[in-house]
Enzyme design. Structure first.
Site, PDB file in Angstrom:
ATOM      1  N   ARG A 111     -53.818  46.330   6.374  1.00 53.83           N
ATOM      2  CA  ARG A 111     -54.276  45.772   7.640  1.00 53.83           C
ATOM      3  C   ARG A 111     -55.306  46.696   8.273  1.00 53.83           C
ATOM      4  O   ARG A 111     -55.392  47.874   7.925  1.00 53.83           O
ATOM      5  CB  ARG A 111     -53.114  45.530   8.603  1.00 53.83           C
ATOM      6  CG  ARG A 111     -52.395  46.784   9.109  1.00 53.83           C
ATOM      7  CD  ARG A 111     -51.263  46.402  10.043  1.00 53.83           C
ATOM      8  NE  ARG A 111     -50.766  47.551  10.792  1.00 53.83           N
ATOM      9  CZ  ARG A 111     -49.829  47.474  11.736  1.00 53.83           C
ATOM     10  NH1 ARG A 111     -49.292  46.310  12.041  1.00 53.83           N
ATOM     11  NH2 ARG A 111     -49.427  48.553  12.383  1.00 53.83           N
ATOM     12  N   ASN A 149     -54.792  44.163  17.715  1.00 53.78           N
ATOM     13  CA  ASN A 149     -53.417  44.664  17.698  1.00 53.78           C
ATOM     14  C   ASN A 149     -53.459  46.166  17.435  1.00 53.78           C
ATOM     15  O   ASN A 149     -54.046  46.609  16.438  1.00 53.78           O
ATOM     16  CB  ASN A 149     -52.599  43.995  16.594  1.00 53.78           C
ATOM     17  CG  ASN A 149     -51.154  44.457  16.585  1.00 53.78           C
ATOM     18  OD1 ASN A 149     -50.378  44.077  17.460  1.00 53.78           O
ATOM     19  ND2 ASN A 149     -50.788  45.277  15.614  1.00 53.78           N
ATOM     20  N   GLU A 150     -52.895  46.944  18.347  1.00 58.19           N
ATOM     21  CA  GLU A 150     -52.794  48.392  18.147  1.00 58.19           C
ATOM     22  C   GLU A 150     -54.109  48.986  17.640  1.00 58.19           C
ATOM     23  O   GLU A 150     -54.181  49.593  16.570  1.00 58.19           O
ATOM     24  CB  GLU A 150     -51.644  48.721  17.195  1.00 58.19           C
ATOM     25  CG  GLU A 150     -50.284  48.355  17.755  1.00 58.19           C
ATOM     26  CD  GLU A 150     -49.126  48.753  16.849  1.00 58.19           C
ATOM     27  OE1 GLU A 150     -48.003  48.868  17.351  1.00 58.19           O
ATOM     28  OE2 GLU A 150     -49.346  48.946  15.626  1.00 58.19           O
ATOM     29  N   GLU A 308     -44.130  45.622  22.413  1.00 60.62           N
ATOM     30  CA  GLU A 308     -43.297  45.803  21.222  1.00 60.62           C
ATOM     31  C   GLU A 308     -42.380  47.000  21.390  1.00 60.62           C
ATOM     32  O   GLU A 308     -42.778  48.049  21.881  1.00 60.62           O
ATOM     33  CB  GLU A 308     -44.156  46.062  19.979  1.00 60.62           C
ATOM     34  CG  GLU A 308     -45.039  44.937  19.503  1.00 60.62           C
ATOM     35  CD  GLU A 308     -45.809  45.344  18.246  1.00 60.62           C
ATOM     36  OE1 GLU A 308     -45.326  46.235  17.495  1.00 60.62           O
ATOM     37  OE2 GLU A 308     -46.885  44.794  18.009  1.00 60.62           O
TER      38      GLU A 308
END
Length: 692
Positions: A111, A149-150, A308
């Site tokens: 990713r 994301n992050e 999260e």
């Protein structure tokens, strides 16, 4: 379109229905309702499904998911799905794959395998965002957009030629021309002076120690390059989906130090954070609290989103222990106590395939007839019962300065000692405040300090003139300010401030350091409390890592001195009155009991006591307040329980506590008490008292 709810506490997390057969959706929704799930983050890693071929989009599956969640009254944080590009992107745009410092181009297969400076990635990602925004801007389930994301978790630094060109443009925007860059980088050293812009490259692997300011600017650039991607997506969403807030999930915690979140926070409509407990940490409950307190500071004191955390084990540590029963509830309420009005997890249903198949979920592999799922449903009940807390703000009279540029320069190569790490010192002082029962707020070096009675600035190595002036102003206005070794040493160009350390803080502290005297591994130095010392607990205390040849100037009190070691006879801890407050300096890494002694004296001088006096060690107390009331959060991390003198109603259990009948907190238990007749007092509460 619907508004993100602010009148209740939300429970939910990442929902990845694409990992499961379509018929699983109905079971998911039923189980979500059983557990009390009220929000879902959808589509974070779904680009390859949304755009299976370049320019061909398939959204019918997402239509069905969003429609069904809306029917179930689950609000959606809809992701732009740009966190990871599909395999075809790597085939068509191989130059967009990241390159390591050593020149190795990475392959797709995990990713975030994209270069933050790639124009091809920017174009393709914005094409996807436009399709999603055009289709779902008015969808009644969508209450928030989730960009990426992050950011920077895996692709923070790319050393490719595209990044090099972007870096050069960034430098010229910062310095104006090569003369400005050469001055800032000190390029007369080692014959590094630049006469052509094209000669400037990222700090790739080289023969010796790289230019320190080039490294610092590279860290700044990498943070800004990822931020530019976020802003590009956010701006398009604002254009096409007006009124819907946009966020991206930070990673404020021990495991990630790559982005300057003080630059990122103003670019968020809502601040959100991911946090995972580290099994290797000696005091994970304090590190969790520190992450939440810093996140609240990034949010300006306003409620924030815990996007999260985990119900139990994660999958990425060498050993991934499960969470004992009760810990998930304590972890969740610790975040809520410190300002989170949304409690999210990764993920809803534990995966059966992929790299994170052993990461716990709200719905575990073993199903609903499990202790873990029963804990999830209990958390849902507790959050519903405590819903009135939503919108209130956490009280705090103590600030801790968190500075990413000090971190980057402190932990760089060629410093006086590699044994000193910025976050070690930061955590040492935060944990002391945690043990003392004082609630802390993370602030930036140039932030507003006017509402705090105590300001801790551990190892603030790099500081601007404005930051130094702000700390001096806080002390002058009545705060107790604490600075520790290696502070004020360099300016924003990472140049040493001449004239004796601690440079920017010499006048404030009334000390002058001739030389650093770092200690060897295992070496210790003993302290002696001076006669009449404000901190008698320092007598025979020990320090490690660091000492200094230090002189106390006229008007500065020597609290303790070094007995032995390379700085024997010199001051180790000092205090100087300035205006209505005082400035303290600690010239060594103190052991925890000595940090407790110094901080105890500082808190006493400031008139700051624990939120609830007399609680046993390991019982955490935090207060949230609004214009209509206050709520005391009590969390027993010790496992021993406690009797708490509080008056009010525990929203968790329904128990009523009175003056004659105190609240009994069960071992490992939690309570959220709607208080009767509280008054926190003090100079202020750092802007977090709900009065704004």
């Amino acid at each position: 379109m619907r508004e993100w709810p602010t009148d209740r506490l939300l429970l939910g997390g990442d929902y990845n229905p694409e990992q499961w057969p379509e018929e699983t959706l109905e079971d998911d929704v039923a189980r979500m309702q059983e557990a009390g799930v009220t929000f879902a983050t959808v589509g974070v890693f779904s680009w390859a499904l949304l755009e299976p071929e370049p320019g061909r989009y398939e959204t019918a599956w997402l239509d069905r998911v969003l429609d069904r969640l809306h029917e179930a009254d689950v609000v959606v944080d809809l992701a732009t799905a740009t966190a990871s590009a599909p395999p075809w992107f790597a085939r068509l745009h191989p130059d967009a794959l990241p390159v390591t410092r050593d020149g190795l181009r990475l392959s797709h297969g995990s990713r975030q395998t994209w270069c933050p400076s790639s124009p091809d990635f920017r174009r393709r990602s914005l094409d996807l965002v436009r399709v999603l925004a055009d289709r779902y801007a008015g969808h009644p389930a969508v209450a928030m957009w989730h960009v990426g994301n992050e950011f920077g978790c895996h692709n923070l630094m790319c050393f490719c030629d595209t990044s090099a060109e972007h870096f050069r443009s960034w430098l010229l925007a910062r310095y104006g021309d090569l003369d400005g860059l050469n001055a800032a980088w000190g390029t007369t050293f080692w014959s590094q002076r630049y006469t052509e812009v094209g000669d400037v490259v990222p700090p790739r692997t080289t023969t010796a120690i790289p230019n320190p300011t080039a490294e610092l600017d590279w860290r700044r650039f990498c943070s800004d390059a990822s931020l530019a991607q976020h802003v590009a997506e956010r701006d398009l969403l604002h254009e096409l989906s007006p009124g819907v807030p946009v966020t991206t999930n930070f990673m404020v915690g021990f495991s990630f130090e790559g982005l300057d979140y003080w630059r990122w926070a103003p670019e968020q409509d809502v601040v959100s954070n991911d946090h995972y407990r580290g099994a290797h940490l000696p005091h994970p409950e304090a590190e969790l609290a520190m992450s939440a307190d810093i996140t609240r500071g990034l949010s300006g004191g306003a409620p924030w989103v815990l996007m999260e955390h985990s119900t139990s084990a994660v999958n990425w540590q060498p050993v991934n222990p499960l969470k004992p029963q009760g810990q998930m509830l304590r972890d969740s309420l610790s975040h809520v106590a410190r300002g989170a009005d949304t409690v999210g997890f990764f993920q809803w249903r534990a995966s059966v395939a992929g790299a994170e198949k052993y990461h716990s979920g709200l719905l575990p592999h073993a199903g609903t007839d499990t202790r873990r799922f029963r804990e999830v449903t209990e958390l849902g009940r507790v959050l519903r019962a405590c819903g009135e807390v939503a919108g209130s703000r956490t009280e705090s009279r103590v600030a801790v300065v968190v500075d990413y540029e000090s971190l980057w320069t402190t932990d760089a190569a060629s410093t006086p000692t590699q044994l000193h790490r910025y976050t070690d010192e930061l955590r040492a002082w935060y944990e002391a405040a945690f043990r003392a029962g004082a609630t802390v707020t993370g602030v930036s070096a140039e932030g507003d300090l006017s509402g705090y009675d105590v300001v801790l600035a551990p190892s603030l190595h790099l500081v601007s003139d404005a930051g130094a002036a702000g700390l001096a102003a806080a002390a002058g206005a009545g705060a107790q300010v604490v600075l520790t070794y290696f502070s004020g040493t360099v300016d924003p160009d990472d140049h040493v401030r001449p004239g004796g350390y601690p440079g920017a803080f010499r006048d404030l502290l009334g000390v002058r350091v001739e030389e650093f005297a770092p200690l060897l591994p295992g070496q210790r130095t003993t302290l002696r409390a001076e006669d009449g010392s404000a901190v008698p607990g320092l007598d025979r205390a020990t320090g490690t890592v660091w000492s200094e040849w230090l002189q106390a100037l006229d008007g500065t009190d020597v609290v303790a001195s070094f007995v032995d070691g390379p700085a024997a006879g010199d001051p180790a801890v000092t205090r100087r009155t300035t205006g209505a407050g005082a400035a303290w300096y600690v010239a060594t890494r103190l052991e925890p009991d000595a940090v407790d002694a110094v901080l105890g004296a500082v808190l006493g001088a400031a008139g700051v006591g624990p939120v609830v006096p007399g609680l046993p060690a390991g019982v955490d107390a935090v207060r949230r307040r609004s214009s209509t009331g206050s709520w005391l959060f009590l969390l027993d991390h010790s496992g021993a329980g406690a009797t708490v003198p509080v008056v009010g109603t525990d929203l968790v259990s329904g128990a009523v506590a009175t003056t004659g009948q105190p609240l009994v907190l069960a071992p490992g238990g939690v309570a959220v008490v709607r208080e009767t007749g509280t008054d926190s007092g003090g100079r202020g509460s750092g802007g977090d008292d709900g009065s704004a």
